[in-house]
Write a protein that holds these residues in place. Structure first.
Motif, PDB file in Angstrom:
ATOM      1  N   MET A   1       0.701  -1.145   0.073  1.00  0.00           N
ATOM      2  CA  MET A   1       0.054  -0.042  -0.012  1.00  0.00           C
ATOM      3  C   MET A   1       0.904   1.162   0.029  1.00  0.00           C
ATOM      4  N   SER A   2       0.424   2.205  -0.555  1.00  0.00           N
ATOM      5  CA  SER A   2       1.270   3.409  -0.907  1.00  0.00           C
ATOM      6  C   SER A   2       0.985   4.242   0.412  1.00  0.00           C
ATOM      7  N   THR A   3       1.973   5.156   0.716  1.00  0.00           N
ATOM      8  CA  THR A   3       2.187   6.036   1.805  1.00  0.00           C
ATOM      9  C   THR A   3       2.105   7.311   1.343  1.00  0.00           C
ATOM     10  N   THR A   4       1.070   8.339   1.771  1.00  0.00           N
ATOM     11  CA  THR A   4       0.963   9.459   1.348  1.00  0.00           C
ATOM     12  C   THR A   4       1.568  10.338   2.548  1.00  0.00           C
ATOM     13  N   GLN A   5       2.222  11.565   1.689  1.00  0.00           N
ATOM     14  CA  GLN A   5       2.917  12.631   2.697  1.00  0.00           C
ATOM     15  C   GLN A   5       2.118  13.776   2.983  1.00  0.00           C
ATOM     16  N   GLN A   6       2.092  14.497   3.957  1.00  0.00           N
ATOM     17  CA  GLN A   6       1.257  15.707   4.133  1.00  0.00           C
ATOM     18  C   GLN A   6       1.858  16.705   5.327  1.00  0.00           C
ATOM     19  N   THR A   7       1.479  18.042   4.962  1.00  0.00           N
ATOM     20  CA  THR A   7       1.954  18.834   6.152  1.00  0.00           C
ATOM     21  C   THR A   7       0.945  18.763   7.389  1.00  0.00           C
ATOM     22  N   PRO A   8       1.509  18.326   8.416  1.00  0.00           N
ATOM     23  CA  PRO A   8       0.504  18.496   9.533  1.00  0.00           C
ATOM     24  C   PRO A   8      -0.032  19.866   9.828  1.00  0.00           C
ATOM     25  N   THR A  29       1.738  23.319  18.776  1.00  0.00           N
ATOM     26  CA  THR A  29       1.352  21.772  18.847  1.00  0.00           C
ATOM     27  C   THR A  29       1.362  21.480  17.284  1.00  0.00           C
ATOM     28  N   ILE A  30       1.806  20.298  17.074  1.00  0.00           N
ATOM     29  CA  ILE A  30       1.799  19.561  15.790  1.00  0.00           C
ATOM     30  C   ILE A  30       0.922  18.483  15.952  1.00  0.00           C
ATOM     31  N   SER A  31      -0.100  18.599  14.953  1.00  0.00           N
ATOM     32  CA  SER A  31      -1.158  17.577  15.146  1.00  0.00           C
ATOM     33  C   SER A  31      -0.848  16.467  14.187  1.00  0.00           C
ATOM     34  N   VAL A  32      -0.339  15.100  14.908  1.00  0.00           N
ATOM     35  CA  VAL A  32       0.024  13.942  14.326  1.00  0.00           C
ATOM     36  C   VAL A  32      -0.394  12.716  14.844  1.00  0.00           C
ATOM     37  N   PRO A  33      -1.597  12.466  14.880  1.00  0.00           N
ATOM     38  CA  PRO A  33      -2.239  11.260  15.397  1.00  0.00           C
ATOM     39  C   PRO A  33      -1.742  10.137  14.894  1.00  0.00           C
ATOM     40  N   ASP A  34      -1.649   9.195  15.869  1.00  0.00           N
ATOM     41  CA  ASP A  34      -1.161   7.717  15.815  1.00  0.00           C
ATOM     42  C   ASP A  34       0.037   7.746  15.164  1.00  0.00           C
ATOM     43  N   VAL A  35       0.808   8.274  15.559  1.00  0.00           N
ATOM     44  CA  VAL A  35       2.383   8.372  15.093  1.00  0.00           C
ATOM     45  C   VAL A  35       3.126   7.994  16.581  1.00  0.00           C
ATOM     46  N   PRO A  36       3.755   6.924  16.571  1.00  0.00           N
ATOM     47  CA  PRO A  36       4.506   6.544  17.833  1.00  0.00           C
ATOM     48  C   PRO A  36       5.767   7.035  17.953  1.00  0.00           C
ATOM     49  N   ALA A  37       6.218   7.118  19.030  1.00  0.00           N
ATOM     50  CA  ALA A  37       7.592   7.913  19.514  1.00  0.00           C
ATOM     51  C   ALA A  37       8.828   7.274  18.668  1.00  0.00           C
ATOM     52  N   SER A  38       8.564   6.104  18.196  1.00  0.00           N
ATOM     53  CA  SER A  38       9.720   5.533  17.343  1.00  0.00           C
ATOM     54  C   SER A  38       9.822   6.151  16.118  1.00  0.00           C
ATOM     55  N   PHE A  51      10.672  18.663  10.955  1.00  0.00           N
ATOM     56  CA  PHE A  51       9.961  17.713  11.575  1.00  0.00           C
ATOM     57  C   PHE A  51       9.354  16.445  10.783  1.00  0.00           C
ATOM     58  N   THR A  52       9.708  15.359  11.103  1.00  0.00           N
ATOM     59  CA  THR A  52       9.057  14.206  10.303  1.00  0.00           C
ATOM     60  C   THR A  52       8.318  13.132  11.252  1.00  0.00           C
ATOM     61  N   GLY A  53       7.197  12.595  10.818  1.00  0.00           N
ATOM     62  CA  GLY A  53       6.615  11.589  11.738  1.00  0.00           C
ATOM     63  C   GLY A  53       5.858  10.692  10.675  1.00  0.00           C
ATOM     64  N   HIS A  54       5.990   9.204  11.034  1.00  0.00           N
ATOM     65  CA  HIS A  54       5.244   8.342  10.179  1.00  0.00           C
ATOM     66  C   HIS A  54       4.223   7.710  11.082  1.00  0.00           C
ATOM     67  N   SER A  55       2.811   7.408  10.480  1.00  0.00           N
ATOM     68  CA  SER A  55       1.928   6.572  11.122  1.00  0.00           C
ATOM     69  C   SER A  55       1.642   5.425  10.320  1.00  0.00           C
ATOM     70  N   ASP A  56       1.964   4.226  10.898  1.00  0.00           N
ATOM     71  CA  ASP A  56       1.564   3.061  10.273  1.00  0.00           C
ATOM     72  C   ASP A  56       0.269   2.523   9.806  1.00  0.00           C
ATOM     73  N   SER A  57      -0.386   3.052  11.059  1.00  0.00           N
ATOM     74  CA  SER A  57      -1.889   2.815  11.100  1.00  0.00           C
ATOM     75  C   SER A  57      -2.615   3.523   9.904  1.00  0.00           C
ATOM     76  N   LEU A  58      -2.230   5.002   9.773  1.00  0.00           N
ATOM     77  CA  LEU A  58      -2.830   5.595   8.726  1.00  0.00           C
ATOM     78  C   LEU A  58      -2.206   5.838   7.363  1.00  0.00           C
ATOM     79  N   LYS A  59      -0.920   5.020   7.447  1.00  0.00           N
ATOM     80  CA  LYS A  59      -0.126   4.838   6.172  1.00  0.00           C
ATOM     81  C   LYS A  59       0.210   6.217   5.612  1.00  0.00           C
ATOM     82  N   ARG A  60       0.685   7.336   6.700  1.00  0.00           N
ATOM     83  CA  ARG A  60       0.797   8.592   6.240  1.00  0.00           C
ATOM     84  C   ARG A  60       2.074   9.016   6.932  1.00  0.00           C
TER      85      ARG A  60
END
Length: 209
Positions: A1-8, A29-38, A51-60
């Motif tokens: 599945m593809s991963t989308t990139q967006q500005t939070p 406050t940077i809104s980045v739901p479901d992004v684990p600390a790792s 800042f860069t953060g990845h959510s595995d659950s949202l594929k984002r």
């Protein structure tokens, strides 16, 4: 599945002081739901942040680069990671009574940046505002675990902060449960004058019967 990139989405507010560094800061406050600390990396410098953060659950993947209006004191800034966002308390480097006119150096409107009205206080009402609780924020001073080489001087590279070493969970007064607010509204007493109008209506009804 593809991963989308967006500005939070980024919310901001500020306080200022010409004498007290503790009261001279930016809320971010940077809104980045479901992004684990790792999966988070924050590179904070005096002139801005990346800042860069990845959510595995949202594929984002969330990515943000921002250049500040003025310099901040990185060593005395603080950060807190929750399940919904990354909260920053950025110490302004220059002590001034006046607010920054804007957060970013470039004077243009950006779609992702909004005023945080829950934390915003007008410049002339700061002294009356309640003190915020930053007890769950981790400091940036002294080589916090996972921050990488701090380097020297103003341009130190703060690499990837290990957010798992910081306090998690929602902070008091930093979001809270919206449902509780709705319940409070339901218990609001009648507006002034409503009871009086109801009484008059009952009297007229009794007279006409």
């Amino acid at each position: 599945m593809s991963t989308t990139q967006q500005t939070p989405e980024v919310l901001w507010a500020q306080r200022s002081s010409a004498t007290d560094p503790e009261k001279n800061f930016i809320y971010l406050t940077i809104s980045v739901p479901d992004v684990p600390a790792s999966n988070l990396k924050l590179d904070l410098k005096p002139q801005g942040l990346t800042f860069t953060g990845h959510s595995d659950s949202l594929k984002r993947t969330y990515h943000l680069e921002a250049e500040f209006y003025d310099e901040i004191d990185v060593a005395n800034s603080q950060v807190n990671h929750t399940g919904k966002n990354v909260e920053l308390k950025l110490r302004k480097k220059e002590l001034k009574a006046e607010y920054w006119p804007r957060l970013l150096k470039e004077a243009k409107k950006v779609h992702y940046l909004k005023t945080d009205f829950d934390k915003w206080v007008d410049e002339d009402e700061q002294n009356e505002a309640a003190e915020e609780d930053f007890s769950q924020f981790g400091g940036m001073e002294g080589g916090m675990p996972g921050m990488g080489g701090m380097g020297g001087g103003a341009g130190g590279d703060f690499g990837g902060i290990d957010f798992s070493k910081l306090g998690g969970g929602a902070m008091p007064g930093m979001g809270g449960d919206e449902e509780e607010d709705d319940e409070d509204d339901e218990d609001m007493p009648p507006l002034e004058g409503e009871e009086e109008e109801e009484g008059k209506a009952e009297e007229k009804k009794a007279e006409s019967s």
